[in-house]
Design an enzyme around this catalytic site. Sequence first.
Site, PDB file in Angstrom:
ATOM      1  CG  HIS A  75      68.057  97.248   1.786  1.00 23.29           C
ATOM      2  ND1 HIS A  75      68.302  97.997  -0.414  1.00 23.29           N
ATOM      3  CD2 HIS A  75      68.536  96.251   1.955  1.00 23.29           C
ATOM      4  CE1 HIS A  75      68.904  96.124  -0.833  1.00 23.29           C
ATOM      5  NE2 HIS A  75      68.897  95.371   0.871  1.00 23.29           N
ATOM      6  CG  ASP A 120      67.620 100.822  -1.831  1.00 24.22           C
ATOM      7  OD1 ASP A 120      68.771 100.594  -0.879  1.00 24.22           O
ATOM      8  OD2 ASP A 120      67.421  98.997  -1.868  1.00 24.22           O
ATOM      9  CB  SER A 213      72.040  94.099   0.481  1.00 26.50           C
ATOM     10  OG  SER A 213      70.457  93.328   0.066  1.00 26.50           O
TER      11      SER A 213
END
Length: 263
Positions: A75, A120, A213
């Site tokens: 992402h 992901d 992230s």
Amino acid sequence: MKFLYICLLAILHLSQGKRVLGPLQSYEAPSSRIIGGQDAAIGSAPYQVSLQQVVGSHSCGGAIINERWVITAGHCVEIYVPAQINVVTGTNRYAEPGAVYQTSEIHLHCMYDQPYMHNDIALLKLTENITFNELTQPIDLPRRPVREGDEIVLTGWGAEEPYGRPQEDLQELALGFVRLDECKEIFNQTTSMGVGHICTFSEAGEGACHGDSGGPLVSNSCLVGLVNWGRPCGQGLPDVQANVYYYLDWIRSVISGNSKCST
Ligand SMILES: *[C@@H]1O[C@H](CO)[C@@H](O)[C@H](O)[C@H]1NC(C)=O
Ligand SMILES: *[C@@H]1O[C@H](CO)[C@@H](O)[C@H](O)[C@H]1NC(C)=O
């Protein structure tokens, strides 16, 4: 705008009762800290990188796995082309690069987000070799699955509060491993979690937050996880990370150029 879109999507899913909120990339320039962590010692995480669309502005973390390749969350890179992704290495302060590298290829997992929040993970090939030194080193891939009792260290520049700005100095936080069945139970059997994930937790008030992230979770000197999603931030729930061990075959096939699934 695109970040906002992702943000709205996450909120939409929440309101539909999906009970997840993520992903945890940074939302705005000058971009995004681990909650409850402490300053990492200089050179303690030489594999840590900062992904920056505009140099000086942090968006996501990542890790160096060899001279030419960096690994991160899917992402973090899905909306970009290679030319937009700068990789900052060799520093504890994302705005003061040791070096900046350009990306030549983005390899997003072909089953990224299918099903929702799964696979992901992405690999970035750089245009030139990374020069290794005391502050810039690759991290080994794991030789065994992470298990209960392993200490896991998360590093990142993520915010101290949901959607907050990144911290200037790299933070680190020691976390424990939470078994997947236990983690699924905590998240009421969410379909957003599976064998491609590991869960980590320490205590309420600690954990990953926006800007973490894609960043590395390291155990026994190996890269065991990449920050994927969580309910921001430090709300007393585990954080959910890509399970690097599970993706070893995919990583090796992409790096060797044998992956049929690449962009
Ligand atoms: C980059 O590193 C690889 C692995 O060490 C080496 O084989 C290759 O020759 C290097 N390429 C350049 C351009 O230095
Ligand atoms: C799981 O469901 C219970 C009961 O509805 C709720 O109180 C709890 O907050 C839920 N857990 C999560 C992580 O959403």
